[in-house]
Design a protein around this motif. Structure first.
Motif, mmCIF file in Angstrom:
data_model
loop_
_atom_site.group_PDB
_atom_site.id
_atom_site.type_symbol
_atom_site.label_atom_id
_atom_site.label_comp_id
_atom_site.label_asym_id
_atom_site.label_seq_id
_atom_site.Cartn_x
_atom_site.Cartn_y
_atom_site.Cartn_z
ATOM 1 N N ARG A 10 -12.815 4.816 7.988
ATOM 2 C CA ARG A 10 -13.002 4.314 6.622
ATOM 3 C C ARG A 10 -11.752 4.671 5.824
ATOM 4 N NH1 ARG A 10 -17.511 2.922 3.222
ATOM 5 N NH2 ARG A 10 -18.847 3.401 5.010
ATOM 6 N N VAL A 11 -11.139 3.656 5.224
ATOM 7 C CA VAL A 11 -9.965 3.835 4.386
ATOM 8 C C VAL A 11 -10.354 3.389 2.983
ATOM 9 C CG1 VAL A 11 -7.554 3.217 4.005
ATOM 10 C CG2 VAL A 11 -8.445 3.376 6.348
ATOM 11 N N ILE A 12 -10.259 4.301 2.033
ATOM 12 C CA ILE A 12 -10.645 4.006 0.656
ATOM 13 C C ILE A 12 -9.382 3.764 -0.153
ATOM 14 C CG2 ILE A 12 -11.818 4.868 -1.393
ATOM 15 C CD1 ILE A 12 -13.676 6.422 0.495
ATOM 16 N N VAL A 13 -9.342 2.595 -0.815
ATOM 17 C CA VAL A 13 -8.139 2.140 -1.502
ATOM 18 C C VAL A 13 -8.448 1.854 -2.971
ATOM 19 C CG1 VAL A 13 -6.425 0.282 -1.599
ATOM 20 C CG2 VAL A 13 -7.213 1.133 0.618
ATOM 21 N N ASN A 14 -7.555 2.332 -3.842
ATOM 22 C CA ASN A 14 -7.615 1.987 -5.261
ATOM 23 C C ASN A 14 -6.824 0.694 -5.429
ATOM 24 O OD1 ASN A 14 -7.163 1.640 -7.979
ATOM 25 N ND2 ASN A 14 -6.694 3.775 -8.386
ATOM 26 N N PRO A 15 -7.513 -0.435 -5.703
ATOM 27 C CA PRO A 15 -6.824 -1.713 -5.799
ATOM 28 C C PRO A 15 -6.271 -2.015 -7.189
ATOM 29 C CG PRO A 15 -9.165 -2.087 -5.979
ATOM 30 C CD PRO A 15 -8.961 -0.593 -5.785
ATOM 31 N N THR A 16 -6.469 -1.112 -8.150
ATOM 32 C CA THR A 16 -6.072 -1.398 -9.530
ATOM 33 C C THR A 16 -4.643 -0.987 -9.847
ATOM 34 O OG1 THR A 16 -6.895 0.714 -10.392
ATOM 35 C CG2 THR A 16 -8.461 -1.134 -10.301
ATOM 36 N N VAL A 17 -3.941 -0.407 -8.880
ATOM 37 C CA VAL A 17 -2.543 -0.017 -9.082
ATOM 38 C C VAL A 17 -1.666 -0.827 -8.132
ATOM 39 C CG1 VAL A 17 -3.080 2.307 -9.899
ATOM 40 C CG2 VAL A 17 -2.760 1.918 -7.463
ATOM 41 N N ASN A 18 -0.379 -0.891 -8.459
ATOM 42 C CA ASN A 18 0.551 -1.628 -7.616
ATOM 43 C C ASN A 18 1.727 -0.729 -7.275
ATOM 44 O OD1 ASN A 18 1.780 -3.659 -6.225
ATOM 45 N ND2 ASN A 18 2.508 -4.741 -8.034
ATOM 46 N N PRO A 19 1.931 -0.404 -5.995
ATOM 47 C CA PRO A 19 1.151 -0.848 -4.836
ATOM 48 C C PRO A 19 -0.232 -0.196 -4.816
ATOM 49 C CG PRO A 19 2.787 0.761 -4.151
ATOM 50 C CD PRO A 19 3.033 0.499 -5.601
ATOM 51 N N GLN A 20 -1.149 -0.827 -4.077
ATOM 52 C CA GLN A 20 -2.484 -0.266 -3.947
ATOM 53 C C GLN A 20 -2.384 1.104 -3.289
ATOM 54 O OE1 GLN A 20 -5.658 -3.129 -2.721
ATOM 55 N NE2 GLN A 20 -3.913 -4.467 -2.339
ATOM 56 N N ARG A 21 -3.201 2.043 -3.744
ATOM 57 C CA ARG A 21 -3.097 3.418 -3.267
ATOM 58 C C ARG A 21 -4.242 3.777 -2.332
ATOM 59 N NH1 ARG A 21 -2.681 5.899 -7.910
ATOM 60 N NH2 ARG A 21 -0.438 5.583 -7.875
ATOM 61 N N PHE A 41 0.846 -1.192 0.000
ATOM 62 C CA PHE A 41 0.000 0.000 0.000
ATOM 63 C C PHE A 41 0.882 1.243 0.000
ATOM 64 C CE2 PHE A 41 -2.683 -3.179 2.007
ATOM 65 C CZ PHE A 41 -3.926 -2.955 1.449
ATOM 66 N N GLU A 42 0.382 2.305 -0.622
ATOM 67 C CA GLU A 42 1.039 3.603 -0.544
ATOM 68 C C GLU A 42 -0.021 4.664 -0.287
ATOM 69 O OE1 GLU A 42 2.931 4.582 -4.237
ATOM 70 O OE2 GLU A 42 1.040 4.960 -5.255
ATOM 71 N N LEU A 43 0.393 5.756 0.341
ATOM 72 C CA LEU A 43 -0.523 6.860 0.628
ATOM 73 C C LEU A 43 -0.492 7.882 -0.491
ATOM 74 C CD1 LEU A 43 0.207 7.715 4.363
ATOM 75 C CD2 LEU A 43 -1.886 6.753 3.445
ATOM 76 N N SER A 44 -1.656 8.322 -0.918
ATOM 77 C CA SER A 44 -1.718 9.460 -1.832
ATOM 78 C C SER A 44 -1.404 10.717 -1.021
ATOM 79 C CB SER A 44 -3.113 9.573 -2.451
ATOM 80 O OG SER A 44 -4.066 9.902 -1.458
ATOM 81 N N ASP A 45 -1.049 11.780 -1.702
ATOM 82 C CA ASP A 45 -0.807 13.048 -1.008
ATOM 83 C C ASP A 45 -2.059 13.495 -0.268
ATOM 84 O OD1 ASP A 45 1.819 13.135 -1.900
ATOM 85 O OD2 ASP A 45 1.346 14.441 -3.608
ATOM 86 N N HIS A 46 -3.213 13.282 -0.892
ATOM 87 C CA HIS A 46 -4.481 13.669 -0.272
ATOM 88 C C HIS A 46 -4.694 12.900 1.038
ATOM 89 C CE1 HIS A 46 -8.675 14.824 0.171
ATOM 90 N NE2 HIS A 46 -8.957 13.552 0.338
ATOM 91 N N ALA A 47 -4.467 11.586 1.015
ATOM 92 C CA ALA A 47 -4.658 10.775 2.218
ATOM 93 C C ALA A 47 -3.697 11.217 3.319
ATOM 94 C CB ALA A 47 -4.462 9.300 1.899
ATOM 95 N N ARG A 48 -2.457 11.502 2.960
ATOM 96 C CA ARG A 48 -1.465 11.960 3.941
ATOM 97 C C ARG A 48 -1.929 13.270 4.587
ATOM 98 N NH1 ARG A 48 2.435 11.219 0.856
ATOM 99 N NH2 ARG A 48 3.135 9.244 1.687
ATOM 100 N N PHE A 49 -2.437 14.191 3.767
ATOM 101 C CA PHE A 49 -2.939 15.468 4.270
ATOM 102 C C PHE A 49 -4.146 15.260 5.183
ATOM 103 C CE2 PHE A 49 -5.820 19.110 3.833
ATOM 104 C CZ PHE A 49 -5.005 20.118 4.328
ATOM 105 N N GLN A 50 -5.067 14.387 4.774
ATOM 106 C CA GLN A 50 -6.273 14.148 5.566
ATOM 107 C C GLN A 50 -5.937 13.518 6.914
ATOM 108 O OE1 GLN A 50 -9.250 15.394 4.916
ATOM 109 N NE2 GLN A 50 -8.298 16.289 3.116
ATOM 110 N N MET A 51 -4.954 12.640 6.937
ATOM 111 C CA MET A 51 -4.540 12.045 8.212
ATOM 112 C C MET A 51 -4.034 13.122 9.159
ATOM 113 S SD MET A 51 -2.678 8.499 7.150
ATOM 114 C CE MET A 51 -2.247 8.125 8.850
ATOM 115 N N GLN A 52 -3.268 14.047 8.630
ATOM 116 C CA GLN A 52 -2.729 15.128 9.460
ATOM 117 C C GLN A 52 -3.854 16.057 9.923
ATOM 118 O OE1 GLN A 52 0.243 17.450 7.456
ATOM 119 N NE2 GLN A 52 0.845 18.513 9.323
ATOM 120 N N GLU A 53 -4.715 16.442 9.010
ATOM 121 C CA GLU A 53 -5.809 17.364 9.336
ATOM 122 C C GLU A 53 -6.787 16.769 10.344
ATOM 123 O OE1 GLU A 53 -6.963 20.662 8.133
ATOM 124 O OE2 GLU A 53 -4.773 20.670 8.016
#
Length: 82
Positions: free
Chosen positions: A60-71, A5-17
């Motif tokens: 709730r964690v939303i993941v895009n499973p179609t990329v590798n690593p999943q995002r 798994f990897e974090l998108s920039d948006h997810a990283r920002f949301q975790m902080q916020e």
């Protein structure tokens, strides 16, 4: 973070916020209470876990499973889940 798994920039920002602890994200991805494949029109998988350290609210964690690593697209506490 969990392998595969990897974090998108948006997810990283949301975790902080939203003061979401990395350990909560790891727990949710590794041992979700609910797993909803193809849960939205984008084909994302939704991982849900009740976080006792945060008043029993549902993460709730939303993941895009179609990329590798999943995002990890985004992460938030979902007030709609009971």
């Amino acid at each position: 973070m969990i392998d595969g798994f990897e974090l998108s920039d948006h997810a990283r920002f949301q975790m902080q916020e939203r003061n979401i602890q990395p350990s909560w994200l790891t727990e949710t991805l590794s041992a979700p209470d609910r797993l909803l494949p193809l849960a939205d029109s984008h084909g994302n998988t939704h991982y849900l876990k009740q976080i006792s350290d945060f008043g029993g609210r549902w993460l709730r964690v939303i993941v895009n499973p179609t990329v590798n690593p999943q995002r990890v697209v985004t992460v938030f506490f979902d007030r709609r889940v009971k």
